[in-house]
Design a protein around this motif. Sequence first.
Motif, PDB file in Angstrom:
ATOM      1  N   GLY A  35       0.389  -1.288  -0.090  1.00  0.00           N
ATOM      2  CA  GLY A  35       0.007  -0.021   0.241  1.00  0.00           C
ATOM      3  C   GLY A  35       0.904   0.823  -0.245  1.00  0.00           C
ATOM      4  O   GLY A  35       1.638   1.331  -0.788  1.00  0.00           O
ATOM      5  N   ASP A  36       0.271   2.029   0.665  1.00  0.00           N
ATOM      6  CA  ASP A  36       1.406   3.910   0.934  1.00  0.00           C
ATOM      7  C   ASP A  36       2.223   3.257   2.184  1.00  0.00           C
ATOM      8  O   ASP A  36       3.199   4.003   2.403  1.00  0.00           O
ATOM      9  CB  ASP A  36       0.486   4.819   1.621  1.00  0.00           C
ATOM     10  N   ARG A  37       2.572   1.990   2.381  1.00  0.00           N
ATOM     11  CA  ARG A  37       4.416   1.689   3.252  1.00  0.00           C
ATOM     12  C   ARG A  37       5.080   0.820   3.077  1.00  0.00           C
ATOM     13  O   ARG A  37       4.409   0.035   2.054  1.00  0.00           O
ATOM     14  CB  ARG A  37       3.518   1.059   4.526  1.00  0.00           C
ATOM     15  N   TYR A  38       5.796   0.664   3.396  1.00  0.00           N
ATOM     16  CA  TYR A  38       6.994  -0.067   2.901  1.00  0.00           C
ATOM     17  C   TYR A  38       7.163  -1.396   3.860  1.00  0.00           C
ATOM     18  O   TYR A  38       6.865  -0.126   5.289  1.00  0.00           O
ATOM     19  CB  TYR A  38       8.569   0.170   3.042  1.00  0.00           C
ATOM     20  N   VAL A  39       7.712  -2.588   3.823  1.00  0.00           N
ATOM     21  CA  VAL A  39       7.369  -3.639   4.925  1.00  0.00           C
ATOM     22  C   VAL A  39       9.574  -4.017   4.788  1.00  0.00           C
ATOM     23  O   VAL A  39       9.734  -4.445   3.215  1.00  0.00           O
ATOM     24  CB  VAL A  39       6.749  -4.590   4.095  1.00  0.00           C
ATOM     25  N   VAL A  40       9.551  -3.798   5.793  1.00  0.00           N
ATOM     26  CA  VAL A  40      11.461  -4.286   5.671  1.00  0.00           C
ATOM     27  C   VAL A  40      11.050  -5.322   6.607  1.00  0.00           C
ATOM     28  O   VAL A  40      10.989  -5.947   8.067  1.00  0.00           O
ATOM     29  CB  VAL A  40      12.296  -3.205   6.096  1.00  0.00           C
ATOM     30  N   ARG A  41      11.466  -7.053   6.357  1.00  0.00           N
ATOM     31  CA  ARG A  41      11.926  -7.980   7.051  1.00  0.00           C
ATOM     32  C   ARG A  41      13.000  -8.214   7.347  1.00  0.00           C
ATOM     33  O   ARG A  41      14.104  -8.452   6.234  1.00  0.00           O
ATOM     34  CB  ARG A  41      11.201  -8.648   5.951  1.00  0.00           C
ATOM     35  N   SER A  42      13.025  -8.744   8.357  1.00  0.00           N
ATOM     36  CA  SER A  42      15.305  -9.251   9.043  1.00  0.00           C
ATOM     37  C   SER A  42      14.681 -10.069  10.229  1.00  0.00           C
ATOM     38  O   SER A  42      13.785 -10.105  11.140  1.00  0.00           O
ATOM     39  CB  SER A  42      14.982  -8.252  10.349  1.00  0.00           C
ATOM     40  N   GLY A  43      14.605 -11.355   9.212  1.00  0.00           N
ATOM     41  CA  GLY A  43      14.805 -13.157   9.702  1.00  0.00           C
ATOM     42  C   GLY A  43      12.652 -12.885  10.418  1.00  0.00           C
ATOM     43  O   GLY A  43      12.359 -12.694   8.976  1.00  0.00           O
ATOM     44  N   ALA A  44      12.618 -12.762  11.665  1.00  0.00           N
ATOM     45  CA  ALA A  44      11.057 -13.232  12.153  1.00  0.00           C
ATOM     46  C   ALA A  44      10.637 -11.636  12.495  1.00  0.00           C
ATOM     47  O   ALA A  44       9.324 -11.810  12.968  1.00  0.00           O
ATOM     48  CB  ALA A  44      11.107 -14.067  13.688  1.00  0.00           C
TER      49      ALA A  44
END
Length: 384
Positions: A107-116
């Motif tokens: 959507g209008d945000r970013y998702v940064v995944r770091s492990g769990a």
Amino acid sequence: MDEHFETVIIGAGQAGLAVGYHLARNDRSFVILEAGERVGDNWRRRFDSLRLYSPARYDGLPGWGVPLDPWDYPTKDQIADYLEAYAERFELPVITGAGVDALRRDGDRYVVRSGAHRFLADNVVVASGTFQEPIVPSFASELDPAIRQLHSDAYRNPSQLQDGPALVVGCSHSGADIALELASGHDVVLAGRMHGEVPLDIEGRAARVVLPVLWFLANHVLTMRTPLGRRMRPEVRAHGGPLLRVKRAHLRAAGVDRTDARVTGVREGRPLLEDGRALDVANVVWCTGFGKDVSWIELPVAGADGWPEQEGGAVESSPGLYFVGLPFLHAFASMLIGGVGRDAERVAAHIAARAPEPAQAGIDWANENTPSGSYAALTRSRRA
């Protein structure tokens, strides 16, 4: 559990810390994610004898310079410790041991995944290093398994090599430095085209006169605003630079067999030069450069040359996404420790000025001396 920050900075090297410094001055919400166990570990992992090619006076980040004599040339460990102390001095919110696996848009945000863990952000600054992915030619796997191979990224000191002759591939800064170091205990061939050499001792008296001029050129002449700078960017990104500390004369005096012939393949398990010679060596050190790995970014950011497409650090196709620390992001100095602060300041200002509606992503570089105080004033007015 998801955590939300206005800005997530990926990487606590010099670029990420400089952005953090300026965001903190603007009183913004942010966090810095660092894959290493300590701030500065990316420097600690480099080869043991490495010293910077610029003196301390040109190696400082905004707000606090390197605490050495201005004309001392820091070691890689001194820079690592300086970066760690810098983060502590300005109480920058760094989470160590947090390597980033993926970045995507939701959507209008970013998702940064770091492990769990997942971090949600309105803005993301990718400051994960100038050169990340070691480049080794595909034919390297065809070499005799008895030959010990290292990329410069993994090289630390001569003890890693086995007895016998060594081939160093790539005649730029690290190639010349490593070849000279190995020559004390090995017969060394240094292969590859040389891109000139700086015609002075960078630690001599003449350098104190010349370096201020070169620093001005690197920041204000060799930029994307000038035809010369625009022509130079692809050259800087694709090829090695001139020899700096170690020169041809040093290599000759140490007995290094230097050749312009490139390594083009393998013959009977031995490295083959383009002049037809197959070298009988026990070791190969690949000083063949690095690429920028953006495969973990699940957004179309890579340009035709593989480097992220951005204008002044901002990705036009993804408002709120930024890069800092790229080679020649805006100027030749963009990839240098002492030069990254200017890019970081403008990116932080752009973040502070972002409206709820997507703003123009390109950053205005018309005024190269915009005072930081105006950014703080802009932030206060937007919050009012």
